[in-house]
Design a protein around this motif. Structure first.
Motif, PDB file in Angstrom:
ATOM      1  N   ARG A  69      16.619   9.834  28.223  1.00 20.30           N
ATOM      2  CA  ARG A  69      16.782  10.207  29.242  1.00 20.30           C
ATOM      3  C   ARG A  69      15.490  10.728  29.393  1.00 20.30           C
ATOM      4  N   PRO A  70      15.293  10.841  30.471  1.00 22.33           N
ATOM      5  CA  PRO A  70      13.633  12.201  31.243  1.00 22.33           C
ATOM      6  C   PRO A  70      14.125  13.718  30.631  1.00 22.33           C
ATOM      7  N   ILE A  71      13.002  13.982  30.929  1.00 27.52           N
ATOM      8  CA  ILE A  71      13.608  15.416  29.969  1.00 27.52           C
ATOM      9  C   ILE A  71      12.907  16.331  31.155  1.00 27.52           C
ATOM     10  N   VAL A  72      12.639  17.500  30.753  1.00 24.58           N
ATOM     11  CA  VAL A  72      12.652  18.450  32.640  1.00 24.58           C
ATOM     12  C   VAL A  72      11.638  18.976  32.050  1.00 24.58           C
ATOM     13  N   ILE A  73      10.573  19.486  33.356  1.00 23.85           N
ATOM     14  CA  ILE A  73       9.443  20.344  33.042  1.00 23.85           C
ATOM     15  C   ILE A  73      10.161  21.455  32.375  1.00 23.85           C
ATOM     16  N   TYR A  74       9.327  22.320  30.672  1.00 26.05           N
ATOM     17  CA  TYR A  74       9.429  23.094  30.313  1.00 26.05           C
ATOM     18  C   TYR A  74      11.068  22.955  29.154  1.00 26.05           C
ATOM     19  N   GLU A  75      10.972  21.857  29.617  1.00 28.16           N
ATOM     20  CA  GLU A  75      12.447  21.894  28.173  1.00 28.16           C
ATOM     21  C   GLU A  75      11.482  21.644  27.174  1.00 28.16           C
ATOM     22  N   GLN A  76      12.251  21.888  25.685  1.00 23.79           N
ATOM     23  CA  GLN A  76      11.471  21.952  24.599  1.00 23.79           C
ATOM     24  C   GLN A  76      12.501  20.309  23.693  1.00 23.79           C
ATOM     25  N   VAL A  77      11.334  19.374  23.226  1.00 25.95           N
ATOM     26  CA  VAL A  77      11.821  18.639  22.372  1.00 25.95           C
ATOM     27  C   VAL A  77      11.176  18.919  21.195  1.00 25.95           C
ATOM     28  N   ARG A  78      13.125  18.822  20.370  1.00 23.55           N
ATOM     29  CA  ARG A  78      12.663  19.869  19.162  1.00 23.55           C
ATOM     30  C   ARG A  78      12.896  18.088  18.197  1.00 23.55           C
ATOM     31  N   LEU A  79      12.284  18.723  17.104  1.00 24.42           N
ATOM     32  CA  LEU A  79      13.089  17.128  15.824  1.00 24.42           C
ATOM     33  C   LEU A  79      12.359  17.795  14.330  1.00 24.42           C
ATOM     34  N   LYS A  80      13.083  17.321  14.043  1.00 22.28           N
ATOM     35  CA  LYS A  80      13.208  18.065  12.051  1.00 22.28           C
ATOM     36  C   LYS A  80      12.164  16.504  11.173  1.00 22.28           C
ATOM     37  N   ILE A  81      10.886  17.081  10.681  1.00 23.24           N
ATOM     38  CA  ILE A  81      10.240  16.065   9.281  1.00 23.24           C
ATOM     39  C   ILE A  81      10.855  15.734   8.830  1.00 23.24           C
ATOM     40  N   THR A  82      12.110  14.537   8.344  1.00 22.51           N
ATOM     41  CA  THR A  82      12.859  14.065   7.339  1.00 22.51           C
ATOM     42  C   THR A  82      12.563  13.511   5.738  1.00 22.51           C
ATOM     43  N   LYS A  83      11.324  12.315   6.658  1.00 22.25           N
ATOM     44  CA  LYS A  83      10.887  11.967   5.673  1.00 22.25           C
ATOM     45  C   LYS A  83       9.188  11.312   5.792  1.00 22.25           C
ATOM     46  N   LYS A  84       8.667  11.881   4.265  1.00 23.00           N
ATOM     47  CA  LYS A  84       7.422  12.349   4.283  1.00 23.00           C
ATOM     48  C   LYS A  84       6.668  11.889   3.472  1.00 23.00           C
ATOM     49  N   GLN A  85       5.622  10.398   3.425  1.00 21.73           N
ATOM     50  CA  GLN A  85       5.264   9.405   3.321  1.00 21.73           C
ATOM     51  C   GLN A  85       3.446   8.840   2.646  1.00 21.73           C
ATOM     52  N   CYS A  86       3.574   9.807   1.615  1.00 20.60           N
ATOM     53  CA  CYS A  86       1.758  10.543   1.114  1.00 20.60           C
ATOM     54  C   CYS A  86       0.908   9.576   0.606  1.00 20.60           C
ATOM     55  N   CYS A  87       1.143   8.342   0.980  1.00 19.49           N
ATOM     56  CA  CYS A  87       0.290   7.559   0.629  1.00 19.49           C
ATOM     57  C   CYS A  87      -0.510   6.835   1.767  1.00 19.49           C
ATOM     58  N   TRP A  88      -0.186   7.219   3.156  1.00 20.85           N
ATOM     59  CA  TRP A  88      -0.380   7.030   4.489  1.00 20.85           C
ATOM     60  C   TRP A  88      -1.460   8.560   4.634  1.00 20.85           C
ATOM     61  N   SER A  89      -2.712   8.183   5.866  1.00 23.42           N
ATOM     62  CA  SER A  89      -3.283   8.940   6.572  1.00 23.42           C
ATOM     63  C   SER A  89      -2.822   9.026   7.991  1.00 23.42           C
ATOM     64  N   GLY A  90      -3.341  10.114   8.523  1.00 18.37           N
ATOM     65  CA  GLY A  90      -2.668  10.230  10.565  1.00 18.37           C
ATOM     66  C   GLY A  90      -1.188  10.780  10.011  1.00 18.37           C
ATOM     67  N   ALA A  91      -0.338  11.297  11.290  1.00 21.85           N
ATOM     68  CA  ALA A  91       0.589  11.911  11.155  1.00 21.85           C
ATOM     69  C   ALA A  91       1.835  11.450  12.823  1.00 21.85           C
ATOM     70  N   LEU A  92       2.945  12.195  12.766  1.00 19.29           N
ATOM     71  CA  LEU A  92       3.513  12.049  14.049  1.00 19.29           C
ATOM     72  C   LEU A  92       2.375  11.986  14.966  1.00 19.29           C
TER      73      LEU A  92
END
Length: 226
Positions: A69-92
């Motif tokens: 759905r559309p977010i609202v101005i000032y609404e915080q999109v909160r997420l948790k990083i659940t998996k990291k794969q170290c063989c790559w470069s760059g991130a979210l």
């Protein structure tokens, strides 16, 4: 598993010469939970049955996702990083789009949000610094009425991410599960006093069947808005 089974009016206050948005203690505002869009996603994305968690099954790209759905101005999109794969470069990669994901053909999504998607009109995103892309970190990002995007990591101070987002039309969250980041989970609204779900005022709510008429705000967080 990363969260479930996988199927086949404001006023001004002064603080260090900045204008701050007063946050209601409780209130009459409430919207539906923010989830991942169930259909418009990259070819490597697997989503759990709750639409709250996604992971990239292979490679390092083809993992663009959107909010349901559309977010609202000032609404915080909160997420948790659940998996990291170290063989790559760059991130979210994080950002927003004014294009309704329901009207985007998933087969037309490019491999990368940056630079491919952001080169198209109506898409804005930027890479999260790699040092913040650790498993277990909680990332929150939001856009203000001037089109500036801010983010914070865990309980850190808010940091300016980028600007230039067009806020005169509805915006959906854009999350590219890229590179080092292999899995993320959307979190519910914060109800502590350290981080918050922040809204400017009810008049900013978009007229859409996906939004209810109000949203609940419980947090006390001052965010610069001028």
């Amino acid at each position: 598993s990363i969260g479930g089974p996988f199927p086949a009016s404001s006023h001004r206050c002064h603080h260090k010469q900045k204008h701050c948005l007063p946050i209601p203690q409780c209130g009459a505002l409430s919207i539906s939970p923010l989830l991942f869009h169930p259909h418009t996603k990259g070819s490597q994305i697997i989503m759990d049955t709750t639409q709250k968690a996604v992971k990239r099954q292979a490679s390092f790209c083809n993992a663009i996702t959107f909010s349901n759905r559309p977010i609202v101005i000032y609404e915080q999109v909160r997420l948790k990083i659940t998996k990291k794969q170290c063989c790559w470069s760059g991130a979210l990669r994080l950002g927003f789009t004014s294009k309704d994901p329901s009207r985007i053909n998933p087969e037309t999504l490019p491999k990368y949000a940056c630079p491919d998607l952001v080169s198209q009109s109506g898409f804005w995103a930027k890479a999260l610094p790699e040092e913040f892309a650790n498993e277990g970190n909680i990332i929150a990002f939001w856009v203000d009425k001037k089109g500036r995007v801010f983010y914070r990591v865990n309980d850190s101070a808010a940091m300016l991410f980028f600007s230039g987002v067009r806020t005169t039309e509805p915006l959906w969250a854009l999350i590219d599960v890229y590179g080092l980041t292999r899995g993320v989970q959307l979190l519910g609204r914060c109800i502590s006093e350290k981080c918050g779900f922040v809204v400017a005022n009810a008049s900013i709510l978009w007229t859409t069947s996906e939004l209810n008429s109000s949203m609940i705000v419980h947090c006390k967080v001052d965010i610069p808005v001028e």
